[in-house]
Write an enzyme that holds these catalytic residues in place. Structure first.
Site, PDB file in Angstrom:
ATOM      1  N   SER A 123       0.814  -1.215   0.000  1.00 53.50           N
ATOM      2  CA  SER A 123       0.000   0.000   0.000  1.00 53.50           C
ATOM      3  C   SER A 123       0.850   1.269   0.000  1.00 53.50           C
ATOM      4  O   SER A 123       0.328   2.356  -0.234  1.00 53.50           O
ATOM      5  CB  SER A 123      -0.921   0.017   1.227  1.00 53.50           C
ATOM      6  N   HIS A 144      -2.973  -3.319  -5.737  1.00 53.95           N
ATOM      7  CA  HIS A 144      -3.283  -2.954  -4.361  1.00 53.95           C
ATOM      8  C   HIS A 144      -4.787  -3.074  -4.116  1.00 53.95           C
ATOM      9  O   HIS A 144      -5.567  -2.197  -4.497  1.00 53.95           O
ATOM     10  CB  HIS A 144      -2.792  -1.528  -4.092  1.00 53.95           C
ATOM     11  N   GLU A 156      -6.094  -0.600  -6.882  1.00 54.25           N
ATOM     12  CA  GLU A 156      -5.128   0.373  -7.371  1.00 54.25           C
ATOM     13  C   GLU A 156      -3.997  -0.353  -8.104  1.00 54.25           C
ATOM     14  O   GLU A 156      -3.321  -1.208  -7.514  1.00 54.25           O
ATOM     15  CB  GLU A 156      -4.585   1.148  -6.173  1.00 54.25           C
ATOM     16  N   ASN A 194      -3.240   5.933  -0.286  1.00 57.89           N
ATOM     17  CA  ASN A 194      -2.672   6.232   1.024  1.00 57.89           C
ATOM     18  C   ASN A 194      -1.957   7.573   1.094  1.00 57.89           C
ATOM     19  O   ASN A 194      -1.812   8.141   2.182  1.00 57.89           O
ATOM     20  CB  ASN A 194      -1.723   5.110   1.453  1.00 57.89           C
TER      21      ASN A 194
END
Length: 286
Positions: A123, A144, A156, A194
Site C-alpha cells: 500500500s 493494491h 489500485e 494512502n
C-alpha cells in the site's frame, strides 16, 4: 507474452486478512489458487477465514452453496513457496517491510516460470525497489486491493519504473475479472489512496489529541460534513493503528514533515491498542 487468457492459476503469498481475501475473490472468479504462508497454522487460519466469509455470502444469497463450495475447492494451502511454481500470476500480500518483500520476490523469481507475472499488494512501498530483487522487473506490478477485499470494489494498479505496458494492462484485466474497478498510479510514495488517506487519518488523530473535539464528534463531523462512510478515527481502528503508523512513517521518510505521524497514534501503537483487531483503539470493541 503476458496475456490475461493465459492466467489459470494464481498464487497468493500471505494468508492473513488481505491474502485470504485475495484468494477468495480469485477462486470465486474461477481461478485455481495456491495460498502460501510460513507456518501451517497461519495457512489454516487463512482458509478458515475464507470458509467463514463464503458462508456469509451464502447466507446473504450472494452466492449459492454450490458456488461457495466450488470456490473453496479451487484453493490449496501450502507452506512451501515451491508449490507456487506453476502459478501464472502471484500476488504477494505479506507484511509491509521492504526487506521481507524483496526476499519473497527474489525467491519467487527463482521458483516461478519466467513468464509469470509477480504482483505486490503493498500500500506504500516502492514497486521499483521491490522489483529490483528480481531478474524480471518488467513483470513486477502493484495490484493494491482494498480491505476487506471481498467487499471493496476498488483496486489500485501501480506502475514501477520498468513495468511494461503489457503487464499493466494484464493487471487491470485481472482485477476486472475479479469484479473490481481499477485506477492507476505511478510509483510514488503512498500512490493515490494512502498518499491522501493517511494524512487525513493522521490529522484526525492530531485533532483528537489536541482537544479540538471528542472522538465521536470528529468522526460524526467528517461523516455528516463530507459524506464519507467512516470518520478518520473509526477508519483507523478498522485498518489497524499499527498499519496506519507504518504507512505514515513511510510517507514521512519519503515526503517530509507534512506526513509526520501524530504523537497519539504512536502512543496507541506502543500501548498495543491497535483498533478492532485488539479490541481497543480509539474505541472499544467486543
Amino acid at each position: 507474452m503476458y496475456d490475461l487468457e493465459d492466467i489459470e492459476t494464481v498464487g497468493v503469498v500471505g494468508a492473513g486478512t488481505m491474502g485470504s481475501g485475495i484468494a477468495q475473490v480469485a477462486a470465486t472468479a474461477g481461478y485455481d489458487v495456491v495460498i502460501r504462508d510460513i507456518e501451517a497454522e497461519f495457512v489454516e487460519e487463512g482458509l478458515d477465514t475464507v470458509d467463514s466469509s463464503l458462508s456469509k455470502f451464502v447466507d446473504k444469497d450472494e452466492l449459492t452453496a454450490e458456488e461457495a463450495e466450488a470456490a473453496r475447492g479451487r484453493i490449496e494451502g501450502t507452506t512451501d513457496l515451491v508449490d507456487l511454481s506453476d502459478c501464472d500470476l502471484v500476488v504477494e500480500a505479506a507484511v509491509e517491510k521492504m526487506d521481507i518483500k524483496q526476499d519473497i520476490f527474489a525467491d519467487l523469481d527463482e521458483v516461478t516460470d519466467g513468464d509469470a507475472v509477480l504482483a505486490t499488494n503493498t500500500s506504500t512501498l516502492s514497486i521499483t525497489t521491490i522489483a529490483a530483487a528480481t531478474e524480471r522487473p518488467e513483470a513486477v506490478v502493484g495490484i493494491h486491493f482494498m480491505n476487506p477485499v471481498q467487499l471493496m470494489e476498488g483496486v489500485e494498479i501501480v506502475v514501477g519504473e520498468k513495468t511494461t505496458d503489457e503487464v499493466v494492462e494484464l493487471a487491470h484485466g485481472f482485477s476486472e475479472a475479479l469484479g473490481k474497478t481499477t485506477w492507476e498510479s505511478d510509483d510514488k510514495p503512498g500512490f493515490v489512496s494512502n498518499r491522501i488517506l493517511m494524512p487525513w487519518i493522521n490529522e484526525g488523530v492530531r485533532a483528537f489529541d489536541e482537544g479540538v473535539a471528542t472522538k465521536e464528534d470528529i468522526d460524526r463531523g467528517m461523516k455528516l460534513g463530507t459524506n464519507v462512510p467512516m470518520g478518520p478515527l473509526e477508519l483507523a481502528d478498522h485498518i489497524g493503528l499499527d498499519i496506519c503508523l507504518d504507512a505514515t512513517q513511510t510517507l514521512h521518510e519519503e515526503l517530509g514533515d507534512r506526513y509526520k505521524p501524530a504523537y497519539l497514534l504512536k502512543r496507541k501503537v506502543e500501548a498495543g491498542d491497535l483498533g478492532k483487531k485488539t479490541g481497543e483503539g480509539f474505541y472499544e470493541y467486543d
